[in-house]
Design a protein around this motif. Structure first.
Motif, PDB file in Angstrom:
ATOM      1  N   GLY A 153      58.642   8.291 -74.258  1.00 35.43           N
ATOM      2  CA  GLY A 153      58.176   8.692 -75.578  1.00 35.43           C
ATOM      3  C   GLY A 153      59.115   8.141 -76.620  1.00 35.43           C
ATOM      4  N   ALA A 154      58.697   8.137 -77.873  1.00 36.01           N
ATOM      5  CA  ALA A 154      59.525   7.570 -78.942  1.00 36.01           C
ATOM      6  C   ALA A 154      60.655   8.519 -79.319  1.00 36.01           C
ATOM      7  N   ILE A 155      61.888   7.988 -79.358  1.00 37.13           N
ATOM      8  CA  ILE A 155      63.057   8.756 -79.797  1.00 37.13           C
ATOM      9  C   ILE A 155      63.780   7.925 -80.854  1.00 37.13           C
ATOM     10  N   PRO A 156      64.028   8.472 -82.046  1.00 34.92           N
ATOM     11  CA  PRO A 156      64.730   7.702 -83.069  1.00 34.92           C
ATOM     12  C   PRO A 156      66.232   7.608 -82.781  1.00 34.92           C
ATOM     13  N   ILE A 157      66.790   6.453 -83.082  1.00 45.05           N
ATOM     14  CA  ILE A 157      68.233   6.253 -83.014  1.00 45.05           C
ATOM     15  C   ILE A 157      68.778   6.498 -84.404  1.00 45.05           C
ATOM     16  N   CYS A 158      69.632   7.522 -84.549  1.00 46.10           N
ATOM     17  CA  CYS A 158      69.997   7.991 -85.893  1.00 46.10           C
ATOM     18  C   CYS A 158      71.491   8.091 -86.157  1.00 46.10           C
ATOM     19  N   GLY A 159      72.330   7.822 -85.166  1.00 49.17           N
ATOM     20  CA  GLY A 159      73.772   7.911 -85.373  1.00 49.17           C
ATOM     21  C   GLY A 159      74.507   6.823 -84.626  1.00 49.17           C
ATOM     22  N   LEU A 160      75.479   6.180 -85.285  1.00 53.27           N
ATOM     23  CA  LEU A 160      76.285   5.125 -84.671  1.00 53.27           C
ATOM     24  C   LEU A 160      77.709   5.237 -85.186  1.00 53.27           C
ATOM     25  N   ALA A 161      78.689   5.182 -84.281  1.00 53.21           N
ATOM     26  CA  ALA A 161      80.098   5.162 -84.692  1.00 53.21           C
ATOM     27  C   ALA A 161      80.970   4.780 -83.519  1.00 53.21           C
ATOM     28  N   GLY A 162      82.066   4.085 -83.812  1.00 55.57           N
ATOM     29  CA  GLY A 162      83.079   3.839 -82.805  1.00 55.57           C
ATOM     30  C   GLY A 162      83.666   5.143 -82.316  1.00 55.57           C
ATOM     31  N   ASP A 163      84.217   5.124 -81.108  1.00 56.65           N
ATOM     32  CA  ASP A 163      84.612   6.384 -80.477  1.00 56.65           C
ATOM     33  C   ASP A 163      85.658   7.164 -81.266  1.00 56.65           C
ATOM     34  N   GLN A 164      86.641   6.484 -81.845  1.00 58.85           N
ATOM     35  CA  GLN A 164      87.684   7.234 -82.554  1.00 58.85           C
ATOM     36  C   GLN A 164      87.184   7.802 -83.879  1.00 58.85           C
ATOM     37  N   GLN A 165      86.321   7.090 -84.546  1.00 59.78           N
ATOM     38  CA  GLN A 165      85.718   7.646 -85.756  1.00 59.78           C
ATOM     39  C   GLN A 165      84.798   8.815 -85.412  1.00 59.78           C
ATOM     40  N   ALA A 166      84.052   8.696 -84.316  1.00 57.50           N
ATOM     41  CA  ALA A 166      83.200   9.804 -83.893  1.00 57.50           C
ATOM     42  C   ALA A 166      84.027  11.041 -83.567  1.00 57.50           C
ATOM     43  N   ALA A 167      85.174  10.850 -82.906  1.00 57.38           N
ATOM     44  CA  ALA A 167      86.041  11.984 -82.592  1.00 57.38           C
ATOM     45  C   ALA A 167      86.613  12.612 -83.855  1.00 57.38           C
ATOM     46  N   THR A 168      86.914  11.796 -84.851  1.00 56.00           N
ATOM     47  CA  THR A 168      87.402  12.320 -86.131  1.00 56.00           C
ATOM     48  C   THR A 168      86.353  13.224 -86.766  1.00 56.00           C
ATOM     49  N   ILE A 169      85.105  12.802 -86.731  1.00 53.25           N
ATOM     50  CA  ILE A 169      84.008  13.621 -87.256  1.00 53.25           C
ATOM     51  C   ILE A 169      83.832  14.868 -86.395  1.00 53.25           C
ATOM     52  N   GLY A 170      83.875  14.697 -85.069  1.00 55.74           N
ATOM     53  CA  GLY A 170      83.707  15.832 -84.159  1.00 55.74           C
ATOM     54  C   GLY A 170      84.791  16.883 -84.308  1.00 55.74           C
ATOM     55  N   GLN A 171      85.975  16.489 -84.782  1.00 54.58           N
ATOM     56  CA  GLN A 171      87.065  17.425 -85.037  1.00 54.58           C
ATOM     57  C   GLN A 171      87.013  17.983 -86.458  1.00 54.58           C
ATOM     58  N   ALA A 172      85.946  17.673 -87.181  1.00 53.02           N
ATOM     59  CA  ALA A 172      85.772  18.129 -88.568  1.00 53.02           C
ATOM     60  C   ALA A 172      86.944  17.707 -89.450  1.00 53.02           C
ATOM     61  N   CYS A 173      87.471  16.508 -89.214  1.00 51.09           N
ATOM     62  CA  CYS A 173      88.484  15.929 -90.103  1.00 51.09           C
ATOM     63  C   CYS A 173      87.736  15.217 -91.222  1.00 51.09           C
ATOM     64  N   LEU A 174      87.374  15.963 -92.228  1.00 51.56           N
ATOM     65  CA  LEU A 174      86.491  15.458 -93.272  1.00 51.56           C
ATOM     66  C   LEU A 174      87.184  15.328 -94.623  1.00 51.56           C
ATOM     67  N   ASN A 175      88.419  15.837 -94.726  1.00 56.11           N
ATOM     68  CA  ASN A 175      89.124  15.837 -96.003  1.00 56.11           C
ATOM     69  C   ASN A 175      90.432  15.055 -95.887  1.00 56.11           C
ATOM     70  N   PRO A 176      90.909  14.452 -96.996  1.00 54.57           N
ATOM     71  CA  PRO A 176      92.164  13.709 -96.945  1.00 54.57           C
ATOM     72  C   PRO A 176      93.301  14.548 -96.357  1.00 54.57           C
ATOM     73  N   GLY A 177      94.051  13.946 -95.436  1.00 57.23           N
ATOM     74  CA  GLY A 177      95.158  14.630 -94.768  1.00 57.23           C
ATOM     75  C   GLY A 177      94.808  15.201 -93.416  1.00 57.23           C
ATOM     76  N   ASP A 178      93.528  15.458 -93.150  1.00 65.97           N
ATOM     77  CA  ASP A 178      93.126  15.959 -91.833  1.00 65.97           C
ATOM     78  C   ASP A 178      93.446  14.903 -90.777  1.00 65.97           C
ATOM     79  N   THR A 179      94.031  15.333 -89.646  1.00 70.49           N
ATOM     80  CA  THR A 179      94.502  14.390 -88.631  1.00 70.49           C
ATOM     81  C   THR A 179      94.044  14.813 -87.252  1.00 70.49           C
ATOM     82  N   LYS A 180      93.562  13.830 -86.488  1.00 69.34           N
ATOM     83  CA  LYS A 180      93.179  14.083 -85.095  1.00 69.34           C
ATOM     84  C   LYS A 180      93.808  13.035 -84.189  1.00 69.34           C
TER      85      LYS A 180
END
Length: 492
Positions: free
Chosen positions: A226-253
């Protein structure tokens, strides 16, 4: 449709995972990937194997959650600088994939440095001249593998997410901005391929993919019934940064996987490092980029794998915590894990690993403890460089396969002298890709809303006294200096 399907194409394995909107992992399947070492310092993958394993794992997870009707979107995350070469007509690989760990272009990069190009490369890309990045790999491949030149207009080149999107869609050739920023071919200020860099490395412009955002409705795949949309792409370290909710300046993972990668969020302006760190794109949404400062350590979990497989010193990674705790200290033993050269802040691609301080009193537990301690030692080197560039860490958010080890997590807190925070679900690379897919398909309004998926965290508080910390760091610095000096003497 409630599940978010993630494809996580790593260095040693590829996996698929399905996430509910609250961050719960509903299903997971993984398969190991074969790494090939045709010469010392060379590391290759079979891109056909990457695709076959990815397709198989994704099909298993889709079946486990009830079929394609249950999947709202796909997110893809991947080992970043690994480069794949394939035929646009047949869709088949034309050569081995050259892995990010590969050092075959060390002399090429050194020649470019000696010719005075590094300042220009760093100013445009935020990167340094090192075999780690894709550009020199592409140039080498075009010069040494005649089938690539012979392919002409049929040649396609891309990082692993680009390869997977091509295979999933039957021919869409795109790359997201985070992966493009690791090629040394893209100007991170404009987010576009740079003709001067393309010429410098000898990359064929027509073979490169289109650069796109990290979230959006890019295409559909119909390979799973069945049809599934592809909606997210990121390199692994950037994805981990997002997954750790490092969204503001100074946040570190810090992600401790095959290698170790630390990112500190910098905001909407590319940071400039004067201490051999990297500027990189953290994500791009709606054509607008957020940036991070990054330090990359080439050897982390792969060191434990080496102890297990090559040296047969341990039966499995799980035993390392008990072994490390079974001795009072490292017995004066330090392990500098330069098995693929030294990464940041040293950037010594020709350096080789060393174990110092051995004596008849040294046992297996001391060697294992020295290997685990190397993670905190390398992290401390990076913390010092980040601070010198104006990015002081207040707390470190850790993830990746290695941090399930409580001893390692506590040692990081002890040696860095700051609180360390570990989420209850440590596969934050996959989680970040799920968050991007959720934003891309409209399940979440933005990354801040998607951060609800992160869940609970566990803190580790520093306990080691300053005297013991200082003594250990002095021993480490002496060991690293001996490795660097040996490299300099060899190049002489």
């Amino acid at each position: 449709m409630t599940e978010l399907l993630v494809i996580d194409a790593g260095t040693t394995s590829t996996r698929a995972m399905a996430f509910a909107p609250d961050g719960t992992c509903r299903a997971s399947a993984a398969a190991e990937l074969t790494q090939h070492y045709p010469q010392a310092g060379w590391v290759e993958h079979d891109a056909g194997e990457i695709w076959a394993r990815t397709h198989e794992m994704a099909a298993q997870v889709i079946a486990a959650v009830g079929g394609t009707d249950r999947i709202a979107a796909i997110g893809i995350t991947n080992q970043r600088e690994t480069v794949v070469f394939w035929d646009k007509v047949s869709g088949e690989p034309l050569a081995p994939a050259i892995v990010w760990q590969d050092r075959r272009t060390a002399q090429d990069c050194q020649a470019l440095k000696e010719a005075g190009h590094e300042a220009t490369v760093q100013a445009k890309t935020g990167l340094l001249l090192d075999p780690y990045f894709s550009g020199s790999k592409i140039g080498w491949a075009l010069r040494h593998w005649p089938q690539l030149a012979e392919a002409g207009d049929r040649l396609a080149i891309g990082t692993v997410e680009s390869w997977l999107v091509w295979k999933l869609t039957g021919g869409l050739h795109i790359t997201d901005a985070t992966n493009a920023s690791r090629t040394a071919l893209m100007a991170i200020g404009s987010g576009a391929w740079d003709d001067g860099l393309i010429d410098l490395f000898g990359a064929p412009r027509a073979a490169l993919p289109e650069i796109v955002d990290c979230a959006g409705r890019f295409a559909e795949t119909r390979l799973f019934g069945g049809a599934i949309p592809i909606c997210g792409l990121a390199g692994d370290q950037q994805a981990a940064t997002i997954g750790q909710a490092c969204l503001n300046p100074g946040d570190t993972k810090a992600t401790f996987g095959t290698g170790a990668f630390i990112l500190t969020m910098a905001g909407a302006t590319p940071p400039i490092s004067r201490h051999r760190l990297l500027s990189t794109i953290a994500w791009q949404l709606g054509g607008r980029r957020a940036y991070a400062l990054e330090g990359s350590v080439f050897i982390a979990g792969s060191l434990i794998k080496w102890l297990r497989d090559a040296l047969q010193l341990i039966p499995d990674a799980a035993c390392t915590a008990a072994l490390a705790a079974s001795v009072a200290d490292n017995g004066g033993v330090y392990l500098v894990p330069a098995l693929s050269g030294l990464g940041a802040p040293w950037w010594q691609p020709e350096a080789r690993a060393a174990i110092t301080g051995l004596s008849f009193a040294t046992g297996r537990a001391h060697l294992v403890r020295a290997a685990l301690e190397a993670m905190a030692h390398q992290s401390h080197d990076l913390m010092t460089a980040f601070a010198a560039d104006g990015c002081t860490w207040a707390t470190l958010k850790i993830d990746g396969g290695m941090v399930a080890n409580d001893w390692l997590a506590q040692d990081l807190a002890d040696m860095l002298a700051i609180p360390v925070e570990r989420p209850s679900f440590t596969e934050t690379t996959a989680l970040g890709a799920a968050m991007l897919a959720g934003v891309g398909c409209g399940l979440f309004a933005d990354l801040q809303a998607a951060s609800v998926m992160r869940g609970r965290v566990e803190p580790f508080i520093p306990k080691l006294n300053d005297r013991a910390r200082t003594a250990r760091l002095a021993g480490w610095q002496q060991a690293v200096r001996s490795v660097v000096d040996a490299r300099d003497a060899q190049l002489g």
